[in-house]
Scaffold this motif. Sequence first.
Motif, mmCIF file in Angstrom:
data_model
loop_
_atom_site.group_PDB
_atom_site.id
_atom_site.type_symbol
_atom_site.label_atom_id
_atom_site.label_comp_id
_atom_site.label_asym_id
_atom_site.label_seq_id
_atom_site.Cartn_x
_atom_site.Cartn_y
_atom_site.Cartn_z
ATOM 1 N N GLN A 103 0.829 -1.208 0.000
ATOM 2 C CA GLN A 103 0.000 0.000 0.000
ATOM 3 C C GLN A 103 0.865 1.261 0.000
ATOM 4 O OE1 GLN A 103 -2.232 -1.668 -0.681
ATOM 5 N NE2 GLN A 103 -3.125 -3.002 0.847
ATOM 6 N N SER A 120 0.930 6.843 4.709
ATOM 7 C CA SER A 120 1.201 5.642 3.923
ATOM 8 C C SER A 120 1.554 4.454 4.805
ATOM 9 C CB SER A 120 2.334 5.919 2.920
ATOM 10 O OG SER A 120 3.567 6.122 3.578
ATOM 11 N N SER A 159 -1.624 3.112 6.423
ATOM 12 C CA SER A 159 -2.436 2.329 5.488
ATOM 13 C C SER A 159 -1.988 0.878 5.451
ATOM 14 C CB SER A 159 -2.367 2.933 4.081
ATOM 15 O OG SER A 159 -2.998 4.187 4.049
ATOM 16 N N PRO A 173 -6.462 0.567 4.301
ATOM 17 C CA PRO A 173 -6.873 1.849 3.711
ATOM 18 C C PRO A 173 -8.197 2.385 4.244
ATOM 19 C CG PRO A 173 -6.110 0.336 2.018
ATOM 20 C CD PRO A 173 -6.205 -0.463 3.281
ATOM 21 N N ASN A 226 -5.780 7.222 0.208
ATOM 22 C CA ASN A 226 -6.458 5.935 0.124
ATOM 23 C C ASN A 226 -7.590 5.853 -0.880
ATOM 24 O OD1 ASN A 226 -5.109 4.407 2.443
ATOM 25 N ND2 ASN A 226 -5.690 6.335 3.416
#
Length: 516
Positions: free
Chosen positions: A170, A315, A318, A323, A379
């Motif tokens: 991700q 980030s 996530s 997300p 996201n």
Amino acid sequence: MGVFSKKKEVAHDNGESQAPRKGRKLGAIGTIFASGSAMFADGYSNAAMSPVLTILSREDMYGPWLVGGERNKSLLAAMVFAGMVTGQLSFGWVSDKIGRKFAMFLCTAIIFVFSILAACSAGPTPQVLINCLIAFRFFLGIGLGGEYPSGSVAAAEATEHNEVGKKKQQRLFIWATNSQLDLAFTVAWLVALALYKIFGDNHLRAVWRGTLLLGAIPPLLLLIARMFMEEPDAYKKNSMRHTRIPYWLIIKRYWLKLAAVSIVWFIYNWVTYPFGIYSGTIVEKAVGKNPSLYQTLAWGALVNSFYVPGTIVGSFISDFIGPKYTMIFGLLMQAVFGFAMSGAYNRLVPENGQGGSIAGFAVMYGIFLAFGEVGPGNNLGLLASKSVGPTAARGQLYGIAAAIGKVGAFIGTYTFPYIQKRFDTKGYFVQNTGLFWVGSALAVFSATITFFGVHNIKPDHMIEEDAAFREYLAANGFDVSQMGEPGHREGDVADDVVSSGAVPRDADVYEHDEKK
């Protein structure tokens, strides 16, 4: 475990195999960034309009043609989004039916050409000049919009590769897409500030033209990098380039996920893009009457720099909690800071212009924007590319969600000056804080929709979804034998030869063998 998988384990103990493995890993990561980094051009082109509008609005530039001309201001800021909607919808089909690489290469060429033409806009009257700029930004938007269903989709597909760690999928996508976009917001303001320091008040034409012209450099570099790319493995194996796409079956399976992501994206862009593009105007009000152009550009650069830590920190979150829940967290925290900033506005920026803390206002405004990147900024594209459809129609479904989001950006940037003007009639406090009340309330509403309508995703979600989609099609009587490119389809002779161990297979193929 398969035969080649055992060979793989032995190879790990062999020092000679480490270099090729590192090469494959770097190649996979390079593909992710080469696919997604056109988002830098998107962010730069949009953010650059804020300092450009600030410069053009000065009466000593072109006279009063833009000062108070809300129509010109709105069209300049918003027309690029009309082009982006066109590009997102049209290039979604191109990406799915012709190929990711072709779509990406064409989009990058469009961005490069019209970035230069926008910087060279001219005419016998100021209004003709602005009309040229509006037209060129529309076509620029087509290229920028086309990057969403081609470049971002290809970047997402490249993250689910055997050489990319599952705990990094991700964040790598975010770094290659939204982090590039956010970095560009900061760079655009810094470029304008640097050019202003170089050329000064007597050459403002060089400042705004140079700011736009430098936006042509990133797509030029990408054009070179993308010449050496190949189609993502997921596209080779699961595309419907050579067969019809069963749209009705796809709509029945994915419409709810698509609708939820699209609504949140619409609201987020309705709020975020106007706040970013008009940040110079907002900060100019907070600084006080008649701020210098240098002050306005410097404070705008500071505020926009908060996007970068927001996207980087977000980030990692996530990858940690997924997300969906990261997006809810970011939206709620954005609402908290928006309401707090509205309530404390009179202390931060007194009506008489004396006292207060413009630095405090800029920091709180920056944190408000940063949490927007922690949540939906990072996201939404991730969820749209990985959860709303299969590889066979991913470009088109992603393009629809992104287009609905950009409609929100278009409406927001076009109506923002009028909303701001309406608040100006409601007294000092409301005229300066009304927009933050609206933005914070919409953030809470978006978090609610996300909680009930959006599904969380785990690593390798697209691989699992493509397999489930094949089973779904077969159960509904659809012939899946023509899915994928020749030589990459299930049951092809080439795959059978590879499985015997006669020739090596790709990393993601023997990963699939391990799962079996």
